[in-house]
Design an enzyme around this catalytic site. Structure first.
Site, short mmCIF file in Angstrom:
data_model
loop_
_atom_site.label_atom_id
_atom_site.label_comp_id
_atom_site.label_asym_id
_atom_site.label_seq_id
_atom_site.Cartn_x
_atom_site.Cartn_y
_atom_site.Cartn_z
N GLU A 57 0.81 -1.22 0.00
CA GLU A 57 0.00 0.00 0.00
C GLU A 57 0.84 1.27 0.00
O GLU A 57 0.55 2.22 -0.73
CB GLU A 57 -0.95 0.00 1.20
CG GLU A 57 -2.18 -0.87 1.03
CD GLU A 57 -1.89 -2.35 1.27
OE1 GLU A 57 -2.77 -3.17 0.98
OE2 GLU A 57 -0.78 -2.66 1.77
N HIS A 126 -9.78 -5.21 10.85
CA HIS A 126 -10.39 -4.99 9.54
C HIS A 126 -11.76 -4.34 9.65
O HIS A 126 -12.54 -4.40 8.71
CB HIS A 126 -10.51 -6.31 8.78
CG HIS A 126 -9.21 -6.90 8.35
ND1 HIS A 126 -9.13 -8.09 7.67
CD2 HIS A 126 -7.94 -6.47 8.50
CE1 HIS A 126 -7.86 -8.37 7.42
NE2 HIS A 126 -7.12 -7.39 7.92
#
Length: 332
Positions: A57, A126
């Site tokens: 990322e 998450h």
């Protein structure tokens, strides 16, 4: 149209309209997207404009930001916004601040998008809502769509915007069908960033929500109206930053009560900011009861299904809070 298909249509239309627009992220190409949002785009636009990345990322987000500085219009997809924490320096320090730090000479027309907030059974790491995180950063615009029209109109507006825009989608909404107006089906359809929408008119209490919580708020409002308890006005925030406080103030002046609903944590949340701005505005004098926040629980999201269910507000919780707020007076 499903929210997924609305996002796909927005991406396709903007990529056709402007060859500078490209999509980059994990599994966006050959796999058609982790949630099938980018289905068919690789076949239509090729690997130069639909780019599969490694699980890096910080790297691919930095590359996308740099390409935006050079004049391209990247759509940087995070498989989940939780993974964007690896790239938060690129988003906050590079994308959000460079226009200001360059004296207005360098723009960053980039869109960051992906699922935000809790899904189902993916545990604490998450399941975070990043609306308050990114909503606090000058230089970013932050939107949070609920239905299919929101998703299409706000994503198209984000891609066209010369500033970095954070698009906070919700995984649990991708497969949900919503009606689409004729206007929303047009390739020219956009929703102005910074404008909320009154989804339901009411006279007794105002609910302000964003993302999936809008649906719960509408269900609670309809339930209480059917029971003859009250008529609730429901505002779909759509935009976190800029915040459309004027629409909220106008509603509070009419209903005299306010409840905010979100899936994020209570402390320093979106609801907290709305409370503060209402306190500082002329709407404060119109309140007949304290503003109430309905939020996710102040805990890391549990993995156990029974605990996860209790960790986020739903229709029943919102209806219960509305009834309690109607019975409470300032000073009582």
């Amino acid at each position: 149209m499903t929210v997924r298909d609305a996002l796909n249509a927005a991406l396709e239309e903007e990529m056709i309209a402007d060859e500078k627009v490209y999509l980059m992220g994990e599994e966006v190409g050959q796999y058609n997207g982790a949630y099938k949002v980018s289905k068919g785009l690789l076949d239509k636009f090729g690997p130069k404009r639909v780019i599969d990345t490694p699980i890096t990322e910080s790297g691919f987000c930095g590359l996308a930001v740099g390409s935006a500085f050079a004049g391209l219009k990247p759509v940087c997809e995070f498989m989940t916004w939780n993974f964007a924490m690896q790239a938060i320096d690129q988003i906050v320090n590079s994308a959000a601040k460079t226009h200001y730090m360059s004296g207005g000479n360098v723009t960053c027309p980039i869109t960051f998008r992906g699922p935000n907030g809790a899904a189902a059974g993916v545990a604490a790491q998450h399941s975070q809502c990043f609306a308050a995180w990114y909503g606090s950063v000058p230089g970013l615009k932050v939107v949070s769509p609920w239905n299919s029209e929101d998703a299409k109109g706000l994503l198209k507006a984000a891609i066209r915007d010369p500033n970095p825009v954070v698009v906070l989608e919700n995984e649990l909404m991708y497969g949900v069908h919503f009606p689409m107006s004729e206007a929303a089906l047009s390739k020219d359809f956009v929703i102005e960033i910074g404008k909320a929408k009154v989804e339901k008119e009411g006279s007794d209490l105002t609910i302000v929500a964003h993302s999936r919580s809008v649906g719960f708020a509408l269900e609670a409002a309809e339930l209480l109206e059917k029971e003859g308890v009250c008529k609730v006005e429901v505002i779909n925030l759509r935009s976190i930053r800029p915040l459309d406080i004027d629409t909220i103030i106008k509603s509070v002046k009419k209903t005299n009560r306010l409840v905010t609903v979100e899936g994020g944590w209570p402390q320093y949340g979106v609801g907290s900011e709305i409370c503060a701005q209402i306190m500082e505005s002329e709407a404060f004098d119109y309140l007949d009861a304290p503003v109430v926040r309905v939020t996710g629980a102040d805990v890391p999201t549990p993995y156990a299904q029974n605990l996860e269910t209790f960790a986020f507000p739903d229709t029943e919780v919102i209806a219960r809070v509305i009834k309690r707020t109607l019975n409470k007076k300032i000073g009582a």
